[in-house]
Design an enzyme around this catalytic site. Structure first.
Site, short mmCIF file in Angstrom:
data_model
loop_
_atom_site.label_atom_id
_atom_site.label_comp_id
_atom_site.label_asym_id
_atom_site.label_seq_id
_atom_site.Cartn_x
_atom_site.Cartn_y
_atom_site.Cartn_z
N ASP A 186 -38.38 -13.16 -40.58
CA ASP A 186 -39.80 -13.29 -40.31
C ASP A 186 -39.94 -14.48 -39.38
OD1 ASP A 186 -40.43 -11.22 -42.02
OD2 ASP A 186 -40.83 -12.53 -43.73
N HIS A 224 -41.95 -9.40 -38.45
CA HIS A 224 -40.77 -8.95 -39.19
C HIS A 224 -39.82 -8.13 -38.33
CE1 HIS A 224 -38.79 -7.56 -43.05
NE2 HIS A 224 -38.30 -6.71 -42.17
N GLU A 247 -45.84 -5.17 -39.34
CA GLU A 247 -45.86 -6.63 -39.34
C GLU A 247 -45.33 -7.16 -38.01
OE1 GLU A 247 -43.44 -7.70 -42.69
OE2 GLU A 247 -44.92 -7.05 -44.17
N HIS A 278 -34.62 -8.40 -46.32
CA HIS A 278 -34.48 -9.85 -46.53
C HIS A 278 -33.48 -10.13 -47.64
CE1 HIS A 278 -37.56 -11.65 -43.97
NE2 HIS A 278 -38.39 -10.68 -44.32
#
Length: 242
Positions: free
Chosen positions: A157, A224, A221, A150
């Protein structure tokens, strides 16, 4: 041993067979005094708006903004973006995002991607890391000093919303620390009843779209996705200075 005892032993075995340190819901403690990082957020937006490598995707067709870190409704309890719902991505990740949107437009008319976070400033990464410091979940969050993808503008996300605007049920919220929040815990969660097959199918629908568009899934996740591998990114791109 009575029949009832045998049944109880079997039931307990079934429960503990699927138990894992991160199967239970963990929520970082909320701060006594939630903060709004307005000065830092405004500096970040100014930086991102003038960096030739970053592209704003806030009003991009097929996207909807739900930047959780621009609210108090996130794992840190702080409003890290001062309510600013503006998202940016590195220009080298933009073609892959456009491919994902093209797939959705063709195969799922009316559906949209819902952005929870995109390019993330380093100060926000540090706040995230501090929220889990000293817990068994600390390794779930990248360092506030060395960063994650990120912090290069090369991770997203996101969730998937249907044609009515409703988010597809993924069985765990964005930023959940449960093991079943990622593909690594899904099989056990399905067996235990923690996840349904429909929730897993919804995740796989999103994964399939993003994979075909060239994104790399993060196994822990469901929300993600990375534009490139961590190794390639760190070797070829600079970390945000702010």
């Amino acid at each position: 041993m009575t029949k009832q005892s045998i049944i109880l032993v079997i039931a307990l075995f079934a429960v503990f067979s699927f138990a894992h340190v991160t199967d239970s819901l963990f929520v970082p403690p909320k701060p006594a005094k939630p903060l709004r990082y307005c000065t830092s957020a405004k500096q970040w937006v100014d930086y991102a708006s003038h960096d030739s490598n970053l592209v704003e995707i806030t009003r991009m067709r097929g996207l909807r903004m739900d930047l959780r870190y621009a609210t108090f409704n996130n794992v840190t309890g702080h409003d890290m973006y001062c309510g600013i719902q503006r998202a940016f991505i590195h220009k080298d990740g933009l073609p892959k995002l456009k491919r994902a949107l093209s797939i959705i437009a063709k195969e799922l008319p009316g559906y949209s991607l819902v952005i929870f976070d995109a390019a993330r400033p380093m100060y926000a990464q540090a706040v995230l890391k501090s929220s889990v410091a000293g817990t068994p979940y600390s390794n779930f969050v990248s360092s506030g000093k060395t960063g994650g993808l990120h912090n290069y503008g090369l991770a997203l996300d996101l969730g998937l919303a249907d044609s009515t605007g409703n988010l597809l049920d993924m069985g765990a919220d964005f930023d959940s620390f449960e093991r079943c929040a990622g593909i690594v815990g899904e099989a056990d969660a399905l067996k235990s009843g923690r996840l349904t097959q429909q929730q897993i199918d919804n995740r796989n629908l999103l994964r399939n779209i993003m994979k075909r568009a060239g994104w790399v899934m993060l196994p822990s996740e469901w929300w993600h996705f990375n534009a490139f591998t961590r190794a390639y990114t760190k070797e070829n791109y600079p970390l945000f200075p702010i």
